[in-house]
Design a protein around this motif. Structure first.
Motif, PDB file in Angstrom:
ATOM      1  N   ASN A  48      22.076  40.221  18.062  1.00 19.82           N
ATOM      2  CA  ASN A  48      23.344  40.374  17.334  1.00 19.82           C
ATOM      3  C   ASN A  48      23.938  39.050  16.875  1.00 19.82           C
ATOM      4  N   GLN A  49      23.835  38.004  17.703  1.00 15.84           N
ATOM      5  CA  GLN A  49      24.364  36.693  17.294  1.00 15.84           C
ATOM      6  C   GLN A  49      23.607  36.165  16.080  1.00 15.84           C
ATOM      7  N   PHE A  50      22.288  36.273  16.140  1.00 19.75           N
ATOM      8  CA  PHE A  50      21.457  35.793  15.043  1.00 19.75           C
ATOM      9  C   PHE A  50      21.720  36.622  13.789  1.00 19.75           C
ATOM     10  N   LYS A  51      21.850  37.929  13.973  1.00 20.15           N
ATOM     11  CA  LYS A  51      22.110  38.820  12.845  1.00 20.15           C
ATOM     12  C   LYS A  51      23.439  38.443  12.170  1.00 20.15           C
ATOM     13  N   SER A  52      24.444  38.138  12.974  1.00 17.30           N
ATOM     14  CA  SER A  52      25.747  37.735  12.448  1.00 17.30           C
ATOM     15  C   SER A  52      25.641  36.408  11.689  1.00 17.30           C
ATOM     16  N   LEU A  53      24.864  35.476  12.243  1.00 18.82           N
ATOM     17  CA  LEU A  53      24.652  34.186  11.583  1.00 18.82           C
ATOM     18  C   LEU A  53      23.976  34.390  10.227  1.00 18.82           C
ATOM     19  N   ILE A  54      22.969  35.245  10.184  1.00 19.20           N
ATOM     20  CA  ILE A  54      22.279  35.526   8.916  1.00 19.20           C
ATOM     21  C   ILE A  54      23.245  36.148   7.916  1.00 19.20           C
ATOM     22  N   GLU A  55      24.049  37.088   8.386  1.00 25.12           N
ATOM     23  CA  GLU A  55      24.999  37.765   7.499  1.00 25.12           C
ATOM     24  C   GLU A  55      25.982  36.767   6.884  1.00 25.12           C
ATOM     25  N   ILE A 113      14.016  32.973  13.486  1.00 24.80           N
ATOM     26  CA  ILE A 113      14.889  31.809  13.625  1.00 24.80           C
ATOM     27  C   ILE A 113      14.121  30.529  13.290  1.00 24.80           C
ATOM     28  N   GLY A 114      12.845  30.486  13.645  1.00 30.24           N
ATOM     29  CA  GLY A 114      12.021  29.329  13.286  1.00 30.24           C
ATOM     30  C   GLY A 114      11.855  29.212  11.780  1.00 30.24           C
ATOM     31  N   GLY A 115      11.613  30.340  11.129  1.00 27.69           N
ATOM     32  CA  GLY A 115      11.478  30.348   9.669  1.00 27.69           C
ATOM     33  C   GLY A 115      12.767  29.954   8.981  1.00 27.69           C
ATOM     34  N   GLN A 116      13.886  30.477   9.481  1.00 31.55           N
ATOM     35  CA  GLN A 116      15.178  30.137   8.879  1.00 31.55           C
ATOM     36  C   GLN A 116      15.492  28.660   9.081  1.00 31.55           C
ATOM     37  N   SER A 117      15.106  28.121  10.219  1.00 31.71           N
ATOM     38  CA  SER A 117      15.315  26.697  10.475  1.00 31.71           C
ATOM     39  C   SER A 117      14.507  25.846   9.489  1.00 31.71           C
ATOM     40  N   LYS A 118      13.270  26.243   9.212  1.00 32.04           N
ATOM     41  CA  LYS A 118      12.451  25.529   8.213  1.00 32.04           C
ATOM     42  C   LYS A 118      13.141  25.544   6.858  1.00 32.04           C
ATOM     43  N   ILE A 124      18.272  21.104   3.117  1.00 30.94           N
ATOM     44  CA  ILE A 124      19.007  19.868   3.411  1.00 30.94           C
ATOM     45  C   ILE A 124      18.339  18.691   2.697  1.00 30.94           C
ATOM     46  N   ALA A 125      17.033  18.590   2.816  1.00 32.50           N
ATOM     47  CA  ALA A 125      16.312  17.495   2.155  1.00 32.50           C
ATOM     48  C   ALA A 125      16.492  17.561   0.640  1.00 32.50           C
ATOM     49  N   THR A 156      24.564  25.563   9.178  1.00 30.99           N
ATOM     50  CA  THR A 156      23.676  26.664   9.556  1.00 30.99           C
ATOM     51  C   THR A 156      22.520  26.150  10.403  1.00 30.99           C
ATOM     52  N   ALA A 157      21.938  25.021  10.028  1.00 29.52           N
ATOM     53  CA  ALA A 157      20.847  24.439  10.818  1.00 29.52           C
ATOM     54  C   ALA A 157      21.322  24.142  12.238  1.00 29.52           C
ATOM     55  N   GLN A 158      22.508  23.612  12.369  1.00 30.71           N
ATOM     56  CA  GLN A 158      23.057  23.295  13.686  1.00 30.71           C
ATOM     57  C   GLN A 158      23.255  24.574  14.510  1.00 30.71           C
ATOM     58  N   LYS A 159      23.774  25.611  13.894  1.00 27.02           N
ATOM     59  CA  LYS A 159      23.984  26.885  14.598  1.00 27.02           C
ATOM     60  C   LYS A 159      22.648  27.482  15.053  1.00 27.02           C
ATOM     61  N   LEU A 160      21.633  27.378  14.211  1.00 29.85           N
ATOM     62  CA  LEU A 160      20.307  27.875  14.581  1.00 29.85           C
ATOM     63  C   LEU A 160      19.764  27.102  15.787  1.00 29.85           C
TER      64      LEU A 160
END
Length: 183
Positions: A48-55, A113-118, A124-125, A156-160
């Protein structure tokens, strides 16, 4: 090697502004691709936390797309997507992971979460490079729009990164399918 003939509508880059517009077009394509991918991720995500972050980030990505459209407008250009092969590749890797981990929701969430972090680190770059280019061209309004996008991507990267240990712990303490030792 990619041939220009494979990229209809793409012209040769002859100036800093041409290069910048090309790169904004690639980022515009990437953001649109990532928006679609995040919508799929949201549907697949179990935490749920990750889902909320994605939303939340879906809404931010929609704003980032509008910011890029404003960048084009400020430069007197029509918004135009330039195929971003890097974005397509990251998304393709994520799609494979979704298929391969579909039977284990915890592993799936870790993969997502790994894919979203990538994605976030790629963005960012790219935004940092675009900001430098806009500064060199003296485009203050463009710099501000791009900095808004960069700030959202960094947050978002920091939250992930903060959520990852929790997901790892949940997976580790979950079922026997999560570690190589338990097989």
């Amino acid at each position: 090697m990619v041939q220009l003939s494979e990229r209809p509508g793409v012209k040769k880059i002859a100036s800093l502004e041409d290069k910048f517009i090309y790169e904004v077009g690639a980022m515009y394509d990437a953001e649109n691709r990532f928006l679609e991918a995040q919508q799929v991720m949201w549907q697949c995500c179990q935490n749920n936390q990750f889902k909320s972050l994605i939303e939340t980030h879906i809404g931010e990505t929609e704003q980032q797309i509008r910011n890029l459209e404003q960048v084009f407008s400020t430069l007197g250009q029509q918004p135009r997507r330039v195929t971003c092969d890097a974005a397509a590749g990251v998304i393709s890797d994520g799609q494979k992971l979704i298929l391969l981990a579909a039977d284990n929701p915890r592993i799936l969430d870790l993969g997502l979460i790994g894919g979203q972090s990538k994605v976030e680190h790629f963005e960012i770059a790219c935004y940092r490079g675009l900001i430098k280019g806009a500064e060199e061209m003296g485009q203050r309004e463009v710099v501000q729009l791009l900095q808004q996008n960069l700030q959202q991507e960094e947050q978002t990267a920091q939250k992930l990164e903060q959520l990852l240990p929790q997901l790892l712990q949940e997976t580790k303490s979950g079922d026997g399918k999560t570690t190589a030792k338990s097989r």
